[in-house]
Every structure is written in structure tokens, then in C-alpha cells.
Design a protein around this motif. Structure first.
Motif, mmCIF file in Angstrom:
data_model
loop_
_atom_site.group_PDB
_atom_site.id
_atom_site.type_symbol
_atom_site.label_atom_id
_atom_site.label_comp_id
_atom_site.label_asym_id
_atom_site.label_seq_id
_atom_site.Cartn_x
_atom_site.Cartn_y
_atom_site.Cartn_z
ATOM 1 N N LEU A 199 11.101 10.451 -19.372
ATOM 2 C CA LEU A 199 11.144 11.426 -20.676
ATOM 3 C C LEU A 199 12.411 12.394 -20.187
ATOM 4 C CD1 LEU A 199 7.476 12.180 -21.100
ATOM 5 C CD2 LEU A 199 8.563 10.134 -22.003
ATOM 6 N N ARG A 231 -2.460 11.522 -8.462
ATOM 7 C CA ARG A 231 -3.621 11.434 -8.716
ATOM 8 C C ARG A 231 -4.338 10.179 -8.959
ATOM 9 N NH1 ARG A 231 -2.902 15.252 -13.991
ATOM 10 N NH2 ARG A 231 -1.791 16.914 -12.723
ATOM 11 N N SER A 272 1.754 7.641 -25.897
ATOM 12 C CA SER A 272 1.436 8.897 -26.279
ATOM 13 C C SER A 272 0.581 9.631 -27.392
ATOM 14 C CB SER A 272 3.099 9.362 -26.946
ATOM 15 O OG SER A 272 4.175 8.797 -25.806
#
Ligand code: FAD
Length: 526
Positions: A222, A281, A311
Motif C-alpha cells: 500500500l 505474527r 480490506s
């Protein structure tokens, strides 16, 4: 009263907004007199009113399929490339939110309108009684207690109420699993420079949520207007296991290992430097079994998270803000908090929607086995959101906030994600098989027919060669799908093209709706 564990500004991911997110922001802005919400809902208004809040231009959704040790193959219109425009031009475009700036802005606005905001708060207890909630904790070493009429848990994966109320996890009933390795980077090259000569799409490829599908999962990239790029790999359990077996010692090594396996990504990130340490993670999904009860409710991100794919997070969160606000508006004056029916409705809606997002995303992960399958599965998401946006903009209704997200409750779209997942698994055998060309074509044709009653955007059309602009001609032609005559649709079109006044959703309580109060007491006030 607004309580925060950390301090603002603070780094966060979850940055890419969508047309439905911005529609909710506009509704909230108009209904509650919050000009900033309205102005942050398009890239053009954002730049005009808040140039200092960092953001990125997001014209749509861009996807590429990469294969190990091979540069991305630019085969012109036959490339493994998919572009779906979400806005007709830059000024009406969606945005990536630089969360440190945007979240800080919202906190400052909240303070400016009188919200009592306290940061560096460690909450340790919540006692929910029939007529109030008592919350306890510490702030800078001092203990406090407060009593409130209602508590909204917006702690995200922090899971505050889940712990306090011992709400069981519902993760086992869900499908999607992914690990993430991510950071913000400087110096990422544009795909148009790394892969020159790609056929022109409906918007410049890089000014979008860019997705790089790889064998191990996918990467989001992004780009903010100042060039900083937020990027992260989502790794499937199979993908992560394959990488672990070849031994990545730490997040930065894992990042390098992935980048180097895909030569075009290696070129794009050759000069890139992380602006914060690359982090890992092992599991990004979470899910609870309850989202609301007497005198409490959770924001969607506290209740469930599926994946960054498509999204959905910000849009779903803002939709929930709309719903809770309406529930407060319709509260009985004697109680001033949402009534039990509204909370049950909220709880039921979030459960069904979390399941639906999970099925759409799990189907997309399954479809990553082959780009033709993936491009077909993506059409399901785009059909659902484009239909929802067009119908809500063209015929605005106050109750639209309660419309099911991603086709929940829609007799056509509702059952589709479950069915696509089943069909995809038949092809992939749940181990990444690509199926035969005939099976893939059959799946794409089936999706095209299945979404046809809601396909107002000309999606799943082979003639488009995977390049989908916002096409108002198709929309006008398909007016009947929206239950409108051609003339009615033409009349409403300015609301879609940003040329008319925003749809007014008004309320007699607009602006002066009284907020429920939080009363502080105890030995140490905050
Ligand atoms: C990897 C990833 C990528 C994502 N990408 C996208 C995307 O591209 N587009 C999109 O729309 N969504 C995306 N999302 C989802 C998005 O991040 C969430 O929808 C959004 O952040 C939800 O906002 P929130 O304010 O509800 O929660 P959060 O942003 O999680 O904020 C929670 C806040 O609560 C505070 N807190 C936590 N515990 C406590 C406590 N005990 N006491 C007080 N405060 C506490 C935290 O400090 C934090 O400020 C992504 C999420 C992830 C994990």
C-alpha cells in the motif's frame, strides 16, 4: 469517555479503505454533523481539507501472480494480472490511511467535541450489572474505578471484554489461517517501473491496494502519497511450514527469504529500507462467540478478524459504528442505552458477517492455487460490494446500516461464498491442486452466472481481460437489477459520480443527540 492503553500518535496497520468504508464515513459525517468524517471520505476532499494527515491514493484493487524464481511474466493482456477500479477518478478515490496520523486526528476531534479521553490506561476489571457497568484499572500507577451506562470494547485483538467476561473463542469453527511478516518501507519501486510495458489498465497499477499472490500466500503493498509503502506477507500454514523447514531465523530473514524467491518482488524491494523493524505474527485471525450483551457491545475488530484480503476491516468497523449509533438513538429515554433487541440484532449480524468474510477469504486462499480461479473468486467480493454501494447511494435509506455485509441476508449472494468454497475445494483437493483447464473454466463460468442477478458492474466478463473500470454505461443498462427504471437510475447517477449533493440521511436528533455519560468515582480519579 474514551480510554486508551497506549498513546497517540502510534503505529498501526490496517490501512486500506474501500467504497463501503467511505460511504459509512459520509453517513456518519452527515448524520452527526462531523465534517471531518465527510471530508476524509474521498482522496480529493481529504487533500483539500486535511493535507497534513498522511494518506495514499487508492484507485482500486491490483493483483499479480508471481512464481518462484521467475520474473513476473508480462504477457500483455494474457498476464496473470487483475485490476478492478473502485472509483471513476482520483478525486473521488478511496485512500490508504496512515493510521498514526488518522487515528490521532480522530482522537483530537473527539476531545474537541467534549469526549473525556484518557491514555496510558491499563484496564483490569469490568463488572456488568443490570443498571450500570463498573470498570477498574490503573493509570500511571494509580488505581481507579468508573461507572458507566454502557461499555463499547474497541480494544481490537487486545480482547479486553473477552477476558473479563470469559467469552469463549469461536476460532475453531472458522476456515482462514495466516501468519504475517510486515513493516513500512521507504524506497519501494513502482511495479510500472519494475515491469515496464504492461497494457494500460483502468487506473495506474500502483495507486491501489496492490496484491502479490505467491505460492506461500500473498503480499499487500500500500503506497502512501509520500512514497512510504506498507507491505506485508500473509503466509498460509502450508506456506509458513515450507519456509520454516528451510529455516528462517528472524522476521527480517524471513522477509528477505520471501522477497528473494520472487525476482520481481526482489527488484521492487531492492533499495527498500524498513522504517520500523520487520515484525512477525504467527496467527492474525481471532474470533469470539459473542459480540454484545446487556450494557456492552464489541466493535467488529474486538470480536473477530479474518484477514487483510479484500480490506474488509475498516468498512465493517464503520458499519458497526453506524449501527451502534442508531441503536443509541432509538434507545428508550428512561434507559439511554441500546435496548436488548438492538443488541441481539447487532450480535446476530456480526456473527453472520464474520462467517461470511471468513468464507469469501478462505475461498480466495483456496483459489490462489491458480490465477484463473483466484480472479473468478475475487468477482464474488466485487459483485457484493459494488451492488451494496450502488444500491445504498442510489436509494439511501436509514436502515441501510443494518444491511448485511458481503451479501449476508441476500437470497442470491448470501449462500454463494459457502458454495464457492465447496466447489474450489473439489478442484484443489485442499492441497493446492490447480485442476484441469476445463474445471477452471467451469468454475469461472459458474461464478459469472451465480453473480449475474447482482452484477451491476460488468464483472466476470472475459472480454474485459481482467481489467475492470468503473463503467456507468453497464450500470445504466442493468438498472433493473437495482429495481430501478432507466430514468430513475439516470436521475440518481450524480450521487455515484460525485457530481451531486451527498445523499441526505437526516435525523431529528442530528447533532444534539445526547451521549450517555460516564460518571467517575473512587479514591483516585483518572
Ligand atoms: C495485518 C492486518 C492488515 C489489515 N489490513 C486492513 C486493510 O487493508 N483494510 C482494512 O479495512 N482493514 C484492515 N485490517 C483491519 C483493521 O486493522 C481493523 O479493522 C481496524 O484496525 C479496527 O480498528 P479498531 O479501532 O476497532 O481497533 P484497533 O485498530 O485494533 O485499535 C485497538 C485500540 O485499542 C487499544 N487497546 C487494546 N487493549 C486495550 C485495553 N485493554 N485497554 C485500553 N485500550 C486498549 C489499542 O492500544 C488500540 O489503540 C487489517 C488488520 C490486520 C491485522
Amino acid at each position: 469517555m474514551l480510554l486508551e492503553r497506549g498513546t497517540h500518535p502510534r503505529f498501526a496497520i490496517g490501512e486500506s479503505s474501500t467504497p463501503l468504508a467511505n460511504l459509512s464515513l459520509e453517513h456518519l459525517g452527515i448524520r452527526y454533523g462531523l465534517a471531518d468524517c465527510y471530508n476524509l471520505a474521498t482522496h480529493g476532499r481529504w487533500l483539500a481539507h486535511f493535507p497534513e494527515i498522511r494518506r495514499g491514493l487508492k484507485r482500486g484493487f491490483t493483483y499479480y501472480r508471481h512464481h518462484p524464481d521467475q520474473p513476473f511474466a508480462n504477457r500483455g493482456l494474457d498476464s496473470e494480472r487483475l485490476l478492478v477500479a473502485a472509483s471513476p477518478h482520483d478525486s473521488l478515490s478511496d485512500t490508504h490511511w496512515l493510521r498514526a496520523d488518522v487515528d490521532h486526528h480522530f482522537v483530537r476531534e473527539a476531545i474537541a467535541v467534549g469526549v473525556d479521553y484518557r491514555d496510558q490506561v491499563e484496564l483490569t476489571g469490568a463488572d456488568i450489572a443490570a443498571d450500570s457497568v463498573r470498570v477498574s484499572g490503573t493509570r500511571k500507577g494509580s488505581a481507579f474505578e468508573l461507572s458507566a451506562n454502557f461499555v463499547i470494547d474497541a480494544s481490537g485483538p487486545g480482547g479486553f471484554l473477552a477476558r473479563q467476561l470469559s467469552i469463549p473463542s469461536g476460532l475453531e469453527q472458522t476456515e482462514t489461517r495466516a501468519a504475517i511478516v510486515f513493516s513500512h518501507f521507504d524506497g519501494v519501486r513502482l511495479m510500472k517501473d519494475v515491469v515496464p510495458g504492461m497494457p494500460a489498465g483502468p487506473y495506474p497499477d500502483d495507486w491501489a491496494a496492490v496484491h502479490h499472490v505467491i505460492d506461500e500466500g500473498w503480499m499487500y503493498s500500500l503506497r502512501f502519497d509520500d512514497g512510504v509503502t506498507s507491505a506485508g506477507f500473509q503466509l498460509t500454514p502450508r506456506g509458513a511450514a515450507a519456509l520454516n523447514s528451510s529455516g528462517a531465523a528472524d522476521p527480517a530473514s524471513l522477509w528477505r527469504q520471501l522477497i528473494q524467491r520472487y525476482p520481481t518482488l526482489a527488484s521492487a524491494f531492492a533499495e527498500a529500507t524498513p522504517l520500523i523493524p520487520i515484525a512477525f505474527r504467527p496467527l492474525i485471525q481471532h474470533r469470539l462467540t459473542r459480540a454484545a450483551g446487556e450494557r456492552w457491545a464489541m466493535m467488529p475488530h474486538a470480536y473477530a478478524f479474518v484477514d487483510p484480503l479484500f480490506s474488509t476491516g475498516i468498512a465493517w468497523g464503520l458499519r458497526a459504528v453506524e449501527r451502534l449509533a442508531l441503536a443509541f438513538e432509538s434507545a428508550a429515554p428512561s434507559r439511554r442505552v441500546p435496548d436488548p433487541d438492538a443488541l441481539t440484532r447487532y450480535d446476530t449480524a456480526l456473527a453472520a458477517e464474520a462467517d461470511q468474510i471468513d468464507r469469501v477469504v478462505a475461498g480466495a486462499y483456496e483459489a490462489m492455487a491458480h490465477f484463473d480461479l483466484f480472479a473468478a473468486q475475487a468477482m464474488l467480493y466485487f459483485a457484493a460490494v459494488s451492488f451494496a454501494e450502488a444500491s445504498q447511494r442510489l436509494a439511501p435509506k436509514e436502515s441501510a446500516a443494518w444491511n448485511g455485509f458481503l451479501g449476508v441476508g441476500d437470497p442470491v449472494l448470501g449462500p454463494l461464498p459457502g458454495e464457492t468454497l465447496r466447489r474450489l475445494r473439489q478442484i484443489t483437493q485442499r492441497r493446492g491442486e490447480v485442476g484441469t483447464a476445463e474445471e477452471r473454466r467451469g468454475f469461472a463460468e459458474w461464478i459469472s452466472q451465480a453473480i449475474a442477478p447482482r452484477n451491476i458492474a460488468g464483472l466476470a466478463d472475459l472480454a474485459r481481460r481482467n481489467l475492470y473500470p468503473v463503467d456507468f454505461d453497464v450500470l445504466i443498462e442493468r438498472h433493473a437489477l437495482l429495481g430501478m427504471s432507466r430514468d430513475q437510475l439516470l436521475e440518481g447517477l450524480p450521487a455515484l459520480r460525485g457530481m451531486g449533493p451527498p445523499a441526505q440521511i437526516t435525523s431529528s436528533r442530528q447533532r444534539d443527540f445526547p451521549l450517555p455519560s460516564a460518571e467517575l468515582f473512587g479514591s483516585d480519579r483518572l
